[in-house]
Scaffold this motif. Structure first.
Motif, PDB file in Angstrom:
ATOM      1  N   ASN A  93      -5.463  -5.725   3.535  1.00  0.00           N
ATOM      2  CA  ASN A  93      -4.266  -5.517   3.917  1.00  0.00           C
ATOM      3  C   ASN A  93      -2.979  -6.241   3.096  1.00  0.00           C
ATOM      4  OD1 ASN A  93      -4.604  -3.666   6.219  1.00  0.00           O
ATOM      5  ND2 ASN A  93      -5.463  -5.334   7.019  1.00  0.00           N
ATOM      6  N   TRP A  99       1.074  -1.367   0.003  1.00  0.00           N
ATOM      7  CA  TRP A  99      -0.006  -0.295  -0.280  1.00  0.00           C
ATOM      8  C   TRP A  99       0.934   1.353  -0.075  1.00  0.00           C
ATOM      9  CZ3 TRP A  99      -4.853   0.860  -0.742  1.00  0.00           C
ATOM     10  CH2 TRP A  99      -6.000  -0.244  -0.680  1.00  0.00           C
ATOM     11  N   CYS A 158      -2.108   1.171  -4.331  1.00  0.00           N
ATOM     12  CA  CYS A 158      -1.377   0.057  -3.998  1.00  0.00           C
ATOM     13  C   CYS A 158      -1.004  -0.918  -5.193  1.00  0.00           C
ATOM     14  CB  CYS A 158      -2.443  -0.860  -3.129  1.00  0.00           C
ATOM     15  SG  CYS A 158      -4.021  -1.678  -3.804  1.00  0.00           S
ATOM     16  N   ALA A 202      -2.518  -0.954   8.721  1.00  0.00           N
ATOM     17  CA  ALA A 202      -2.111  -0.373   7.676  1.00  0.00           C
ATOM     18  C   ALA A 202      -0.739  -0.221   7.416  1.00  0.00           C
ATOM     19  CB  ALA A 202      -2.763   0.800   7.544  1.00  0.00           C
ATOM     20  N   PRO A 243      -7.262   5.272  11.130  1.00  0.00           N
ATOM     21  CA  PRO A 243      -6.331   4.446  10.672  1.00  0.00           C
ATOM     22  C   PRO A 243      -6.396   3.111  11.183  1.00  0.00           C
ATOM     23  CG  PRO A 243      -5.264   6.483  10.952  1.00  0.00           C
ATOM     24  CD  PRO A 243      -6.711   6.694  11.874  1.00  0.00           C
ATOM     25  N   LYS A 269      -0.477   4.357   0.496  1.00  0.00           N
ATOM     26  CA  LYS A 269      -1.160   5.413   1.244  1.00  0.00           C
ATOM     27  C   LYS A 269      -1.818   4.577   2.308  1.00  0.00           C
ATOM     28  CE  LYS A 269      -1.184   8.884  -1.940  1.00  0.00           C
ATOM     29  NZ  LYS A 269      -0.466   9.928  -1.467  1.00  0.00           N
ATOM     30  N   LYS A 270      -1.908   5.483   3.243  1.00  0.00           N
ATOM     31  CA  LYS A 270      -2.504   5.057   4.458  1.00  0.00           C
ATOM     32  C   LYS A 270      -3.715   5.786   4.813  1.00  0.00           C
ATOM     33  CE  LYS A 270      -0.026   7.829   7.894  1.00  0.00           C
ATOM     34  NZ  LYS A 270       0.658   8.915   6.733  1.00  0.00           N
TER      35      LYS A 270
END
Length: 497
Positions: free
Chosen positions: A62, A22, A37, A89, A85, A24-25
């Motif tokens: 995930n 990923w 991702c 992550a 969040p 980005k979070k």
């Protein structure tokens, strides 16, 4: 309004994939079509773009999860109200924007040049807490070819050094932080500062399938070149590393050091080789191992060149602003001979011979840090004055350590003048992939038999090392004779004889 991020079509007969990384979070702002991702199938790697602009609200699948076609990966909130969040992550990529929070600016590794992927931090000119001006030199990096100075991207205080002296850093890695507020961060503990940033920059896990493949193959991440985003190692990278290891010849063990007594050991000094010296050593040994190198010798009477130089050197310098040396004569003579024997100016590429219809003359130069070979491009089209000016300019850059990558690339033939150090005779080593190098030596008065009489003449031994795979003995000897003839009668250069 929420937009779903789903697994795209993976290709014919492919029904599932693994979430590799990923980028980005949750809580991060994303633009439409920005990569969110990376998925890994048994055939290809697939990047998943954001279907809409907004905020990444949550991550459903995930890293390491197996997902099917059209499975839900995440949700993007258009309102900007992101969900909290998720603890699993992935962290944000290490290579963040140079402008950091709190008015600070990251100091990044600059572009190192074509094919150069890492460097060593050789020296820091500033320490943590020092005030710096914009463009003031902060540190110096050493690659296997050139040294690179790193200027400060902004004025402020050096708040942090993240790559200590001696560390190996990758291209675009973080070196330090400049604080614009003037409040310097506390220096990092010594063990942390000494850690290699190259390892620290890999703060996002490699693809799970790659980790599994490395474990099965007994490889460490340091032995695999990652081609994924931010250098992540993918499954295909491991397969290539395994294949390369299998194809590579078994390394020849280094000769062990002779036993040293405790008294002698106390008087020794151990210094790590610089990257430049390591590269010189490797390239010279590779040259011996690859080329069928042979050397042929001759000698040249330098009397005519010395007389011509003595007669015109003052006028030459007054008109052109540069001294008339011997190198321009040798460059001209070699360019002339290379036209007649083009294989000396060629190179082998696989099963092909590449003939060069131009001469980029490499001029080997010794510097305090090691041997470098700046290149005079299109030397065959230059005048004596243009050659002397080019050699003078490149020589100054070499002595000052300012040669760029471009200054040392593309040579087709090389001149090496060991005579400036007093060498009377030597066999120069080829500069791959070139097929010829001419060694010049000390000019020394010697008794010579001329027209039945013994006279004292200023003589120089010449040595041509050549790759016998492409240059036959006849061609090598012919080349050296043509150089000798041109130097003993420089008028031949004007008449193209």
């Amino acid at each position: 309004m929420t937009t779903e991020v789903r697994v795209p079509t993976l290709g014919e007969s492919v029904t599932e994939a693994t979430v590799a990384t990923w980028f980005k979070k949750p809580g991060d702002t994303v633009a439409q079509d920005e990569m969110l991702c990376e998925l890994e199938t048994d055939k290809v790697t697939v990047e998943v773009p954001a279907p809409a602009a907004g905020v990444l609200a949550d991550i459903v699948a995930n890293e390491g999860d197996t997902v099917g076609v059209d499975a839900l990966l995440a949700n993007i909130s258009a309102s900007g109200d992101a969900a909290a969040p998720a603890p699993a992550a992935a962290p944000a990529p290490a290579a963040a924007a140079p402008e950091a929070a709190g008015g600070s600016t990251d100091v990044m590794v600059p572009t190192l040049g074509e094919s150069v992927t890492e460097a060593t931090v050789s020296v820091w000119f500033k320490k943590v807490g020092d005030t710096v001006a914009q463009d003031e030199m902060l540190c110096e990096l050493e690659t296997d070819k050139v040294s690179v100075e790193v200027p400060s991207p902004a004025a402020g205080v050096l708040a942090e050094i993240t790559a200590a002296e001696g560390s190996t850093v990758e291209a675009n890695a973080k070196l330090g932080v400049i604080s614009g507020s003037g409040a310097a961060a506390a220096p990092a503990a010594a063990p942390a500062a000494a850690a290699a940033p190259a390892a620290a920059s890999k703060d996002i896990a490699n693809a799970p399938s790659a980790e599994k493949a490395m474990t099965e193959a007994g490889l460490s991440a340091a032995n695999v070149a990652g081609t994924g985003r931010d250098g992540r190692i993918m499954k295909d990278d491991v397969a290539r590393a395994v294949a390369a290891a299998a194809a590579a010849p078994a390394p020849t063990p280094a000769a062990p050091r002779a036993p040293v007594t405790a008294n002698d050991a106390a008087r020794e000094e151990r210094v790590k080789m610089t990257r430049l010296r390591q590269t010189i050593a490797k390239r010279l040994k590779d040259s011996q191992n690859t080329a069928a190198m042979l050397t042929t010798y001759n000698e040249v009477d330098m009397g005519e060149v010395m007389a011509l130089r003595s007669q015109y050197k003052d006028q030459f310098e007054k008109k052109h602003g540069v001294r008339l040396g011997f190198m321009s004569f040798f460059t001209k003579a070699c360019c002339h001979a290379l036209k007649e024997v083009p294989e000396v100016n060629a190179e082998i590429d696989g099963t092909d011979i590449v003939y060069k219809n131009y001469v980029n003359m490499g001029v080997a130069a010794g510097t305090p840090t090691g041997l470098v070979v700046p290149v005079i491009r299109d030397a065959d089209a230059m005048s004596f004055a243009e050659i002397e000016k080019a050699i003078s300019a490149k020589g100054k850059l070499a002595r000052d350590g300012k040669l760029s990558m471009a200054d040392m690339q593309g040579g087709t033939f090389t001149l090496s003048n060991g005579g400036v150090y007093g060498s009377l005779m030597s066999s120069p080593i080829l500069n791959p992939p070139q097929s010829g190098i001419l060694g010049m030596h000390k000019i020394q008065d010697r008794p010579m038999a001329i027209n039945g009489e013994v006279v004292i003449r200023p003589m120089m031994y010449l040595a041509l090392s050549y790759d016998h795979r492409i240059v036959d003995g006849k061609g090598a000897v012919t080349f050296l004779v043509r150089v000798k003839e041109a130097l003993e009668d420089p008028r031949r250069l004007l008449m193209d004889l």
